[in-house]
Design an enzyme around this catalytic site. Structure first.
Site, PDB file in Angstrom:
ATOM      1  N   GLU A  76       0.829  -1.215   0.000  1.00 55.49           N
ATOM      2  CA  GLU A  76       0.000   0.000   0.000  1.00 55.49           C
ATOM      3  C   GLU A  76       0.861   1.262   0.000  1.00 55.49           C
ATOM      4  O   GLU A  76       0.566   2.234  -0.689  1.00 55.49           O
ATOM      5  CB  GLU A  76      -0.939   0.005   1.217  1.00 55.49           C
ATOM      6  CG  GLU A  76      -2.102  -0.944   1.057  1.00 55.49           C
ATOM      7  CD  GLU A  76      -2.833  -1.214   2.369  1.00 55.49           C
ATOM      8  OE1 GLU A  76      -3.989  -1.640   2.309  1.00 55.49           O
ATOM      9  OE2 GLU A  76      -2.244  -1.046   3.460  1.00 55.49           O
ATOM     10  N   GLN A  77       1.952   1.248   0.798  1.00 53.75           N
ATOM     11  CA  GLN A  77       2.827   2.427   0.839  1.00 53.75           C
ATOM     12  C   GLN A  77       3.479   2.652  -0.527  1.00 53.75           C
ATOM     13  O   GLN A  77       3.613   3.793  -0.983  1.00 53.75           O
ATOM     14  CB  GLN A  77       3.889   2.261   1.945  1.00 53.75           C
ATOM     15  CG  GLN A  77       4.733   3.509   2.186  1.00 53.75           C
ATOM     16  CD  GLN A  77       3.929   4.688   2.738  1.00 53.75           C
ATOM     17  OE1 GLN A  77       2.898   4.506   3.371  1.00 53.75           O
ATOM     18  NE2 GLN A  77       4.369   5.901   2.458  1.00 53.75           N
ATOM     19  N   ALA A  98       6.225   9.329   2.772  1.00 55.47           N
ATOM     20  CA  ALA A  98       7.458   8.616   3.126  1.00 55.47           C
ATOM     21  C   ALA A  98       7.725   7.512   2.110  1.00 55.47           C
ATOM     22  O   ALA A  98       6.796   6.933   1.533  1.00 55.47           O
ATOM     23  CB  ALA A  98       7.334   8.023   4.526  1.00 55.47           C
ATOM     24  N   SER A 103       7.842   4.520   6.218  1.00 57.48           N
ATOM     25  CA  SER A 103       6.639   5.177   6.721  1.00 57.48           C
ATOM     26  C   SER A 103       6.221   4.567   8.045  1.00 57.48           C
ATOM     27  O   SER A 103       6.101   3.340   8.164  1.00 57.48           O
ATOM     28  CB  SER A 103       5.489   4.989   5.731  1.00 57.48           C
ATOM     29  OG  SER A 103       4.270   5.392   6.350  1.00 57.48           O
ATOM     30  N   HIS A 105       3.400   4.632   9.172  1.00 54.16           N
ATOM     31  CA  HIS A 105       2.077   4.000   9.006  1.00 54.16           C
ATOM     32  C   HIS A 105       2.228   2.476   8.946  1.00 54.16           C
ATOM     33  O   HIS A 105       1.295   1.757   9.263  1.00 54.16           O
ATOM     34  CB  HIS A 105       1.398   4.506   7.736  1.00 54.16           C
ATOM     35  CG  HIS A 105       0.750   5.850   7.931  1.00 54.16           C
ATOM     36  ND1 HIS A 105      -0.447   6.005   8.588  1.00 54.16           N
ATOM     37  CD2 HIS A 105       1.133   7.091   7.579  1.00 54.16           C
ATOM     38  CE1 HIS A 105      -0.771   7.285   8.621  1.00 54.16           C
ATOM     39  NE2 HIS A 105       0.184   7.973   8.022  1.00 54.16           N
ATOM     40  N   ASP A 112      -3.678   9.178  10.433  1.00 55.79           N
ATOM     41  CA  ASP A 112      -4.014  10.493   9.890  1.00 55.79           C
ATOM     42  C   ASP A 112      -5.498  10.724  10.178  1.00 55.79           C
ATOM     43  O   ASP A 112      -6.325   9.854   9.883  1.00 55.79           O
ATOM     44  CB  ASP A 112      -3.804  10.538   8.372  1.00 55.79           C
ATOM     45  CG  ASP A 112      -2.350  10.355   7.984  1.00 55.79           C
ATOM     46  OD1 ASP A 112      -1.462  10.582   8.833  1.00 55.79           O
ATOM     47  OD2 ASP A 112      -2.093   9.975   6.828  1.00 55.79           O
ATOM     48  N   GLU A 162       2.986  18.114   9.300  1.00 53.51           N
ATOM     49  CA  GLU A 162       1.745  17.379   9.016  1.00 53.51           C
ATOM     50  C   GLU A 162       0.843  17.450  10.248  1.00 53.51           C
ATOM     51  O   GLU A 162       0.875  16.561  11.096  1.00 53.51           O
ATOM     52  CB  GLU A 162       2.046  15.897   8.690  1.00 53.51           C
ATOM     53  CG  GLU A 162       2.774  15.688   7.381  1.00 53.51           C
ATOM     54  CD  GLU A 162       2.735  14.230   6.909  1.00 53.51           C
ATOM     55  OE1 GLU A 162       2.252  13.364   7.670  1.00 53.51           O
ATOM     56  OE2 GLU A 162       3.190  13.989   5.777  1.00 53.51           O
ATOM     57  N   TRP A 164      -2.029  16.715  10.752  1.00 54.78           N
ATOM     58  CA  TRP A 164      -3.069  15.675  10.785  1.00 54.78           C
ATOM     59  C   TRP A 164      -2.524  14.295  11.178  1.00 54.78           C
ATOM     60  O   TRP A 164      -3.276  13.347  11.311  1.00 54.78           O
ATOM     61  CB  TRP A 164      -3.691  15.555   9.383  1.00 54.78           C
ATOM     62  CG  TRP A 164      -2.638  15.260   8.339  1.00 54.78           C
ATOM     63  CD1 TRP A 164      -2.130  14.033   8.025  1.00 54.78           C
ATOM     64  CD2 TRP A 164      -1.937  16.202   7.523  1.00 54.78           C
ATOM     65  NE1 TRP A 164      -1.166  14.154   7.052  1.00 54.78           N
ATOM     66  CE2 TRP A 164      -1.024  15.479   6.727  1.00 54.78           C
ATOM     67  CE3 TRP A 164      -1.998  17.592   7.372  1.00 54.78           C
ATOM     68  CZ2 TRP A 164      -0.172  16.101   5.804  1.00 54.78           C
ATOM     69  CZ3 TRP A 164      -1.146  18.197   6.455  1.00 54.78           C
ATOM     70  CH2 TRP A 164      -0.253  17.463   5.681  1.00 54.78           C
ATOM     71  N   HIS A 165      -1.205  14.162  11.320  1.00 56.45           N
ATOM     72  CA  HIS A 165      -0.596  12.844  11.531  1.00 56.45           C
ATOM     73  C   HIS A 165      -0.210  12.685  13.005  1.00 56.45           C
ATOM     74  O   HIS A 165       0.628  13.420  13.519  1.00 56.45           O
ATOM     75  CB  HIS A 165       0.638  12.708  10.633  1.00 56.45           C
ATOM     76  CG  HIS A 165       1.387  11.411  10.788  1.00 56.45           C
ATOM     77  ND1 HIS A 165       1.470  10.462   9.785  1.00 56.45           N
ATOM     78  CD2 HIS A 165       2.098  10.899  11.822  1.00 56.45           C
ATOM     79  CE1 HIS A 165       2.191   9.433  10.200  1.00 56.45           C
ATOM     80  NE2 HIS A 165       2.600   9.682  11.431  1.00 56.45           N
TER      81      HIS A 165
HETATM   82 ZN    ZN Z   1       0.338  10.056   8.102  1.00 57.64          ZN
END
Ligand code: ZN
Length: 250
Positions: A76-77, A98, A103, A105, A112, A162, A164-165
């Site tokens: 997915e990344q 990233a 990442s 994530h 997020d 960011e 939102w992260h």
């Molecule tokens: Zn993020």
């Protein structure tokens, strides 16, 4: 005293894991360690999901804040990076997305969030400073969450601001980072100055006393043998910087 042997794989887990361009993900997360956040399609590491659900419930923001992106697989990344390159170009993508395996994530410890207001931007969701978003920011520290990529730390994190992260690091770490204005890279560097052989960091947060130290992995197989007081509650987290952080509740 008691001793605890941690393998290399044990050190690849924990809420203080550092994942960035210089510290790629050491090991992918086992599927059984992930769970849907509030039954949504967004997966998070189990403890991260539970604590964030508690925070959402405490401030009643379930209808106002939308989980946009949580755990991502490597595939997915890769796909997000490639489609951002195609749609937004190289400069934007390097700032906000990233590289695959770099990442956080992929750890399941990051999410997020967006204010529930159309249209919702998948890569740069809106998460203002005021209103319910402001309340979330105010309360998140005592639940162990941090804003991972703050403005002014771009040179250290390697990622543009960011707002939102959010990242789960747990307590007391989120509170200590807030106290000193540290991003995660700076905090782990700070903790490396409190080695196992001492002196340790001793700090009181929210009326609780903590003792914290950094244990470097010395053995050739990357394992760590810890000596801990037998009566104190403790937590160990790998850091992905060749060691682990030990937190004792005093
Ligand atoms: Zn993020």
């Amino acid at each position: 005293m008691k001793t605890l042997l941690l393998t290399r794989s044990d050190l690849n887990r924990g809420s203080l894991l550092l994942v960035n361009a210089r510290h790629p993900l050491p090991e992918s997360v086992a599927p059984e360690r992930l769970t849907p956040f509030f039954g949504s399609g967004v997966l998070l590491e189990r403890r991260t999901a539970l604590v964030l659900e508690n925070l959402f419930t405490a401030i009643g923001c379930g209808a106002s804040l939308i989980p946009v992106s949580g755990y991502r697989t490597l595939a997915e990344q890769k796909q997000i990076y490639a489609s951002s390159l195609a749609e937004n170009g190289e400069e934007f993508t390097r700032k906000y997305v990233a590289l695959p395996d770099c990442s956080e994530h992929q750890t399941g410890l990051a999410i997020d969030l967006a204010l529930n207001r159309e249209p919702i931007d998948f890569i740069r969701p809106s998460f203002p400073e005021d209103g319910i978003c402001g309340l979330f920011r105010e309360k998140m520290i005592s639940y162990g969450f941090i804003e991972r990529y703050p403005e002014g730390k771009e040179d250290i994190t390697g990622i543009a601001a960011e707002p939102w992260h959010f990242r789960y690091v747990g307590l007391p770490h989120a509170a200590i980072m807030k106290l000193h204005g540290f991003c995660l890279e700076e905090y782990l560097d700070y903790l490396s100055h409190f080695p196992a052989e001492g002196p340790h960091l001793e700090i009181t947060i929210q009326n609780k006393s903590f003792e914290i130290f950094y244990q470097k992995a010395e053995a050739s197989d990357g394992s760590v043998l810890l000596s801990l007081p037998s009566t104190l509650p403790f937590q160990v987290s790998g850091t992905n910087t060749d060691g682990c952080v030990v937190t004792l509740w005093r």
